[in-house]
Scaffold this active site. Sequence first.
Site, mmCIF file in Angstrom:
data_model
loop_
_atom_site.group_PDB
_atom_site.id
_atom_site.type_symbol
_atom_site.label_atom_id
_atom_site.label_comp_id
_atom_site.label_asym_id
_atom_site.label_seq_id
_atom_site.Cartn_x
_atom_site.Cartn_y
_atom_site.Cartn_z
ATOM 1 N N LYS A 266 0.864 -1.181 0.000
ATOM 2 C CA LYS A 266 0.000 0.000 0.000
ATOM 3 C C LYS A 266 0.898 1.228 0.000
ATOM 4 O O LYS A 266 1.857 1.295 0.760
ATOM 5 C CB LYS A 266 -0.872 -0.019 1.263
ATOM 6 N N CYS B 272 2.675 16.618 -8.073
ATOM 7 C CA CYS B 272 2.199 16.716 -9.456
ATOM 8 C C CYS B 272 3.327 17.218 -10.337
ATOM 9 O O CYS B 272 4.005 18.180 -9.982
ATOM 10 C CB CYS B 272 1.014 17.686 -9.491
#
Length: 74
Positions: free
Chosen positions: A23, A51
């Site tokens: 995870k 980003c």
Amino acid sequence: PAARCSDKKSGLCNSLIRKNEAKVVTMVDVEDIADKAAFCRCWKTKNWPYCDGSHAEHNKVTGDNVGPIVVKRN
Ligand code: FES
């Protein structure tokens, strides 16, 4: 059921980030953010967790409309 994420074959959202982990959890200390930081929500960035603009190509190819979350200091 229909795949809910961008990888239409498998339904996976994440096809490249830290795939050896069960995870992906990312901790960011707010003190490390200068004025603002843009965090990736499309899972296509090459600079996780930030980003890098890769969402634009993803959106173009898939017809999706995802973008970053921007955290801003007051
Ligand atoms: Fe993923 Fe921008 S690169 S949201």
